[in-house]
Design a protein around this motif. Structure first.
Motif, PDB file in Angstrom:
ATOM      1  N   TRP B 122       0.900  -1.164  -0.010  1.00 34.65           N
ATOM      2  CA  TRP B 122      -0.023  -0.044  -0.002  1.00 34.65           C
ATOM      3  C   TRP B 122       0.644   1.272  -0.058  1.00 34.65           C
ATOM      4  CZ3 TRP B 122       0.478   3.311   4.002  1.00 34.65           C
ATOM      5  CH2 TRP B 122       1.108   2.810   5.311  1.00 34.65           C
ATOM      6  N   TYR B 123       2.107   1.315   0.232  1.00 35.79           N
ATOM      7  CA  TYR B 123       2.903   2.398   0.475  1.00 35.79           C
ATOM      8  C   TYR B 123       3.973   2.644  -0.675  1.00 35.79           C
ATOM      9  CZ  TYR B 123       5.719   6.071   2.857  1.00 35.79           C
ATOM     10  OH  TYR B 123       6.461   6.967   3.291  1.00 35.79           O
ATOM     11  N   LEU B 124       4.581   1.486  -1.117  1.00 31.68           N
ATOM     12  CA  LEU B 124       5.596   1.427  -2.288  1.00 31.68           C
ATOM     13  C   LEU B 124       4.872   0.969  -3.627  1.00 31.68           C
ATOM     14  CD1 LEU B 124       8.256  -0.272  -0.152  1.00 31.68           C
ATOM     15  CD2 LEU B 124       8.101   1.903  -0.534  1.00 31.68           C
ATOM     16  N   LEU B 125       4.296  -0.127  -3.753  1.00 32.09           N
ATOM     17  CA  LEU B 125       3.759  -0.617  -4.995  1.00 32.09           C
ATOM     18  C   LEU B 125       3.049   0.786  -5.852  1.00 32.09           C
ATOM     19  CD1 LEU B 125       3.965  -3.016  -6.896  1.00 32.09           C
ATOM     20  CD2 LEU B 125       1.816  -3.903  -5.833  1.00 32.09           C
ATOM     21  N   PRO B 126       2.381   1.309  -5.132  1.00 24.57           N
ATOM     22  CA  PRO B 126       1.411   2.300  -6.001  1.00 24.57           C
ATOM     23  C   PRO B 126       2.092   3.320  -6.656  1.00 24.57           C
ATOM     24  CG  PRO B 126       0.586   1.978  -3.803  1.00 24.57           C
ATOM     25  CD  PRO B 126       1.891   1.322  -3.585  1.00 24.57           C
ATOM     26  N   MET B 159      19.072   4.762 -12.462  1.00 21.85           N
ATOM     27  CA  MET B 159      18.328   5.679 -11.993  1.00 21.85           C
ATOM     28  C   MET B 159      17.296   4.738 -11.557  1.00 21.85           C
ATOM     29  SD  MET B 159      17.491   8.869 -11.326  1.00 21.85           S
ATOM     30  CE  MET B 159      17.424  10.192 -12.509  1.00 21.85           C
ATOM     31  N   LEU B 160      16.596   3.761 -12.113  1.00 22.68           N
ATOM     32  CA  LEU B 160      15.793   2.844 -11.681  1.00 22.68           C
ATOM     33  C   LEU B 160      16.141   1.922 -10.485  1.00 22.68           C
ATOM     34  CD1 LEU B 160      13.656   1.814 -14.922  1.00 22.68           C
ATOM     35  CD2 LEU B 160      12.715   3.227 -12.964  1.00 22.68           C
ATOM     36  N   ALA B 165      16.471   0.543  -4.548  1.00 26.12           N
ATOM     37  CA  ALA B 165      17.353   0.315  -3.614  1.00 26.12           C
ATOM     38  C   ALA B 165      16.642   1.168  -2.431  1.00 26.12           C
ATOM     39  CB  ALA B 165      18.683   0.897  -3.745  1.00 26.12           C
ATOM     40  N   VAL B 166      16.417   2.361  -2.824  1.00 29.62           N
ATOM     41  CA  VAL B 166      15.711   2.966  -1.858  1.00 29.62           C
ATOM     42  C   VAL B 166      14.352   2.652  -1.203  1.00 29.62           C
ATOM     43  CG1 VAL B 166      14.395   5.498  -1.447  1.00 29.62           C
ATOM     44  CG2 VAL B 166      16.431   5.564  -2.871  1.00 29.62           C
ATOM     45  N   PHE B 167      13.480   2.124  -2.265  1.00 23.21           N
ATOM     46  CA  PHE B 167      12.338   1.499  -1.936  1.00 23.21           C
ATOM     47  C   PHE B 167      12.602   0.093  -0.932  1.00 23.21           C
ATOM     48  CE2 PHE B 167       8.506   2.169  -4.880  1.00 23.21           C
ATOM     49  CZ  PHE B 167       9.197   3.809  -4.809  1.00 23.21           C
ATOM     50  N   ALA B 168      13.889  -0.703  -1.296  1.00 15.66           N
ATOM     51  CA  ALA B 168      14.052  -2.017  -0.507  1.00 15.66           C
ATOM     52  C   ALA B 168      14.438  -1.340   1.190  1.00 15.66           C
ATOM     53  CB  ALA B 168      15.399  -2.569  -1.211  1.00 15.66           C
ATOM     54  N   GLY B 169      15.052  -0.184   1.138  1.00 14.34           N
ATOM     55  CA  GLY B 169      15.345   0.283   2.270  1.00 14.34           C
ATOM     56  C   GLY B 169      14.368   0.708   3.078  1.00 14.34           C
TER      57      GLY B 169
END
Lengths: 176, 196
Positions: B122-126, B159-160, B165-169
């Motif tokens: 609900w926070y990252l995937l969208p 860039m992607l 990496a930011v999302f994983a963090g």
């Protein structure tokens, strides 16, 4: 609801008066840093206040307060950066009480309490819990109730503790 | 007082201690509520900034895919804000009603833990579809194609990867907090004599 809340407040205040000094001693055993110790004492009191909403004599009030305080303190210790770095040992690895942290107090009871504190700070959480509870004069059955350890596990630790605490007197006798 | 010298020395090391003020104790017990409320205010403020920023991209970025991607990010922000409110809003302790305060505290911990555990969905995937479209649109624009699609090159790929990496963090950090909350839930369960 207000009745329940004021009853909770009253029970907490009575317990805080009765066990306040014990909570301070326990916090000294778990946290050496004075500022962090203040935070720990606050955390324990907050948890104690919360817990009186559900305390219905499941055990003695004394055991309950100890259980809450140790739960909070062990969590505080395990999540503290300093504790994660420190090399902690079991009771069986301490052969004698170390010298106290405070060189100003080298005689009498103050010296002994400093040496006890220095030993406590070296202990792993389980042994630390038992030593603190033993020094607070809880019985083996009460220690088992608070910690959740088996009676035999508590008995083994108390046996080691008694030997450790008798060591200064034994050494004195040997010198005499 | 015990007649054992060690116990006596320990127990006399601190004999009196003033209890903290009741108001401070209650405030300490409400720490989770105050933390969640503060965190959500920061999150909502960030949502406003992202909506303003990406809404302007819809008008300023030249490529169609960049415009559509920016619009999708704006939609994602509204979805995330709604989910944040639905799953992880701060519930004031006063609303506990007749429920025992520890039971109430446990319920709040479980709610926050579940929100953190499912943070990917609900926070990252969208944000992923919108950001991917912007990325493809940017590469197409760089290739001089204002309407055709050019797949991302090495630069956009890096860039992607950074974004991944930011999302994983963020995911890892939230799982770590969820584990801490679980420890507190376990403590309450142990006190109440039950397992989840």
């Amino acid at each position: 609801m207000n009745d329940a809340r004021s009853q909770q407040d009253a029970r907490y205040l009575a317990a805080a008066r009765e066990h306040g000094a014990m909570i301070q001693r326990l916090a000294r055993g778990y946290e050496a840093d004075a500022d962090l110790r203040g935070d720990l004492v606050q955390e324990i009191h907050a948890a104690l206040w919360r817990s009186f909403a559900i305390f219905q004599g499941q055990c003695s009030e004394r055991s309950w307060v100890h259980r809450i305080a140790h739960n909070v303190a062990v969590t505080h210790m395990m999540t503290g950066r300093r504790a994660r770095r420190a090399l902690l040992v079991g009771l069986e690895e301490i052969e004698q009480l170390p010298d106290g942290d405070d060189p100003e107090h080298t005689t009498g009871q103050r010296s002994l309490s400093d040496r006890l504190l220095a030993a406590i700070h070296r202990l792993k959480p389980a042994d630390r819990q038992v030593m603190l509870l033993y020094l607070e004069d809880l019985t083996a059955a009460e220690i088992a109730e608070v910690t959740g350890f088996s009676a035999s596990a508590v008995a083994v630790r108390i046996h080691r503790l008694k030997a450790l605490l008798a060591e200064p007197y034994r050494a004195e006798e040997e010198r005499a | 007082m015990s007649d054992d010298p060690a116990k006596q020395a320990w127990q006399t090391s601190v004999v009196t201690a003033a209890a903290p003020a009741l108001e401070d104790v209650r405030a300490g017990a409400d720490k989770l509520y105050r933390f969640v409320r503060w965190r959500n205010i920061v999150e909502y403020a960030a949502c406003v900034l992202v909506v303003v920023g990406f809404s302007s991209y819809i008008f300023w970025l030249p490529h169609l895919l960049q415009k559509v991607g920016s619009a999708l990010v704006v939609v994602a922000v509204f979805y995330v804000a709604w989910q944040l409110h639905r799953r992880a809003s701060a519930v004031a302790p006063d609303s506990a009603g007749a429920m025992p305060i520890l039971e109430f505290a446990r319920g709040q911990l479980v709610r926050q833990r579940d929100a953190l555990r499912s943070v990917f969905w609900w926070y990252l995937l969208p944000f992923v579809p919108g950001l991917l479209l912007i990325s493809v649109g940017t590469e197409s624009e760089r290739a001089g194609e204002t309407s055709a699609i050019v797949m991302p090159g090495i630069g956009e790929g890096v860039m992607l990867a950074c974004m991944g990496a930011v999302f994983a963090g963020i995911w890892w950090f939230n799982q770590r907090i969820a584990r801490k909350l679980q420890t507190r839930i376990d403590e309450i369960d142990a006190l109440m004599g039950r397992g989840e």
